[in-house]
Design a protein around this motif. Structure first.
Motif, short mmCIF file in Angstrom:
data_model
loop_
_atom_site.label_atom_id
_atom_site.label_comp_id
_atom_site.label_asym_id
_atom_site.label_seq_id
_atom_site.Cartn_x
_atom_site.Cartn_y
_atom_site.Cartn_z
N LEU A 189 0.86 -1.19 0.00
CA LEU A 189 0.00 0.00 0.00
C LEU A 189 0.90 1.25 0.00
O LEU A 189 2.07 1.17 0.38
N PRO A 190 0.36 2.42 -0.40
CA PRO A 190 1.19 3.64 -0.40
C PRO A 190 1.82 3.86 0.98
O PRO A 190 1.16 3.65 2.00
N ALA A 191 3.10 4.27 0.98
CA ALA A 191 3.85 4.37 2.24
C ALA A 191 3.26 5.41 3.19
O ALA A 191 3.42 5.31 4.41
N ASP A 192 2.57 6.43 2.64
CA ASP A 192 2.04 7.49 3.51
C ASP A 192 0.61 7.20 3.99
O ASP A 192 -0.03 8.08 4.57
N LEU A 193 0.11 5.99 3.76
CA LEU A 193 -1.25 5.68 4.20
C LEU A 193 -1.28 5.53 5.72
O LEU A 193 -0.41 4.84 6.28
N PRO A 194 -2.24 6.18 6.41
CA PRO A 194 -2.27 6.06 7.88
C PRO A 194 -2.35 4.59 8.30
O PRO A 194 -2.98 3.78 7.64
N ARG A 195 -1.68 4.31 9.44
CA ARG A 195 -1.56 2.93 9.92
C ARG A 195 -2.93 2.26 10.07
O ARG A 195 -3.11 1.10 9.70
N TRP A 196 -3.95 3.00 10.57
CA TRP A 196 -5.25 2.36 10.80
C TRP A 196 -5.90 1.93 9.50
O TRP A 196 -6.60 0.93 9.43
N GLN A 197 -5.59 2.67 8.42
CA GLN A 197 -6.17 2.28 7.12
C GLN A 197 -5.48 1.03 6.57
O GLN A 197 -6.12 0.19 5.93
N VAL A 198 -4.18 0.91 6.84
CA VAL A 198 -3.45 -0.28 6.40
C VAL A 198 -4.02 -1.50 7.13
O VAL A 198 -4.32 -2.55 6.53
N VAL A 199 -4.20 -1.35 8.45
CA VAL A 199 -4.71 -2.46 9.28
C VAL A 199 -6.13 -2.83 8.83
O VAL A 199 -6.45 -4.01 8.62
N LEU A 200 -6.98 -1.81 8.63
CA LEU A 200 -8.37 -2.07 8.24
C LEU A 200 -8.42 -2.74 6.87
O LEU A 200 -9.17 -3.70 6.66
N SER A 201 -7.59 -2.28 5.95
CA SER A 201 -7.58 -2.84 4.60
C SER A 201 -7.21 -4.33 4.64
O SER A 201 -7.87 -5.17 4.02
N LYS A 202 -6.18 -4.65 5.42
CA LYS A 202 -5.78 -6.07 5.51
C LYS A 202 -6.88 -6.89 6.17
O LYS A 202 -7.17 -8.02 5.75
N ALA A 203 -7.49 -6.33 7.22
CA ALA A 203 -8.55 -7.07 7.93
C ALA A 203 -9.72 -7.34 6.98
O ALA A 203 -10.27 -8.45 6.95
N VAL A 204 -10.09 -6.34 6.16
CA VAL A 204 -11.23 -6.52 5.24
C VAL A 204 -10.86 -7.55 4.17
O VAL A 204 -11.65 -8.44 3.85
N HIS A 205 -9.64 -7.48 3.62
CA HIS A 205 -9.25 -8.44 2.58
C HIS A 205 -9.22 -9.87 3.13
O HIS A 205 -9.72 -10.79 2.50
N HIS A 206 -8.64 -10.04 4.33
CA HIS A 206 -8.61 -11.39 4.92
C HIS A 206 -10.02 -11.89 5.19
O HIS A 206 -10.33 -13.05 4.93
#
Ligand code: HEM
Ligand code: HEM
Length: 181
Positions: free
Chosen positions: A77-94
């Motif tokens: 994911l883009p390096a400047d994406l807020p941490r909570w969005q990275v976590v949420l994105s992975k949780a939704v994909h899984h």
């Protein structure tokens, strides 16, 4: 699941093809699934041939997709994406992977105990014996799982559009069939 990697820029053609084919099948099933129970008996049985064939196809395609994903890392994911969005994105994909697998399994389960024939690809009814209680359990699981999938998509689809139209990053383009990133 394989780790995301900064060295991969886009999804492979195979990952994109599987994403959009499964998305199309699942959206059709989620939209029309709710109308099955209201059909007259003859149409009900005939429509279930289509419903169960598409659903079993989703299960087969998801198996191929998981195998592909485990051997082909997703782009980071883009390096400047807020941490909570990275976590949420992975949780939704899984969660999407998990509930996409479970959905057809509950469907097959309810068919085994239904009082009506469900015949994927017209190969003959998937039936063990009529059992109202077991049918009820699988039927409820199938319906609740469908609602969970809808809730996940209500997060997933606007998130993809947010990346494209608001953040204006490559996240949607790298999943599109003919886009260059
Ligand atoms: C991704 C795959 C699938 C999706 C999204 C899906 C979706 C749905 C939905 C939304 C319903 C309506 C639930 C309700 O009215 O309470 C439904 C009903 C049903 N589905 Fe599926 N389904 C899938 C796969 C399958 C499979 C593989 C089978 C069987 C082999 C199956 C068999 C059934 C049956 C028997 C019903 C109930 C019909 C009735 O009550 O008359 N489904 N499905
Ligand atoms: C039933 C419909 C859909 C399902 C089940 C679904 C499922 C998924 C899953 C499981 C992933 C993770 C892929 C992986 O890393 O292996 C994914 C990624 C993605 N999906 Fe969907 N999707 C659906 C519809 C859509 C739609 C309509 C859009 C666009 C508006 C979209 C845009 C994306 C994008 C851009 C990614 C890549 C995200 C990233 O690069 O991290 N999806 N989808």
């Amino acid at each position: 699941m394989s780790q995301d990697t900064g060295t991969v820029r886009a999804y492979t053609g195979t990952a994109k093809a599987l994403h959009w084919l499964i998305a199309l099948l699942v959206l059709v099933m989620l939209i029309f699934g709710w109308t099955l129970g209201d059909l007259p008996e003859k149409e009900h049985i005939e429509t279930l041939v289509i419903h169960s064939s598409l659903g079993v196809s989703v299960l087969i395609l998801m198996t191929a997709r998981l195998a592909w994903r485990l051997t082909h890392p997703a782009p980071a994911l883009p390096a400047d994406l807020p941490r909570w969005q990275v976590v949420l994105s992975k949780a939704v994909h899984h969660s999407l992977y998990l509930f996409l697998f479970l959905q057809p399994i509950w469907g097959i389960g309810q068919s085994l105990f239904a009082g009506f024939p469900v015949s994927p690809f017209g190969l003959g009814p998937l039936q063990i014996e009529e059992n109202e209680q077991l049918f009820g359990i699988f039927h409820t699981a199938h319906a609740v799982n469908a609602m969970i999938l809808i809730a996940l998509l209500v997060l997933h689809i606007p998130a993809a559009l947010y990346h494209h139209f608001i953040r204006k990053d490559v996240v949607l383009r790298r999943m599109l069939p003919f886009a260059k990133v």
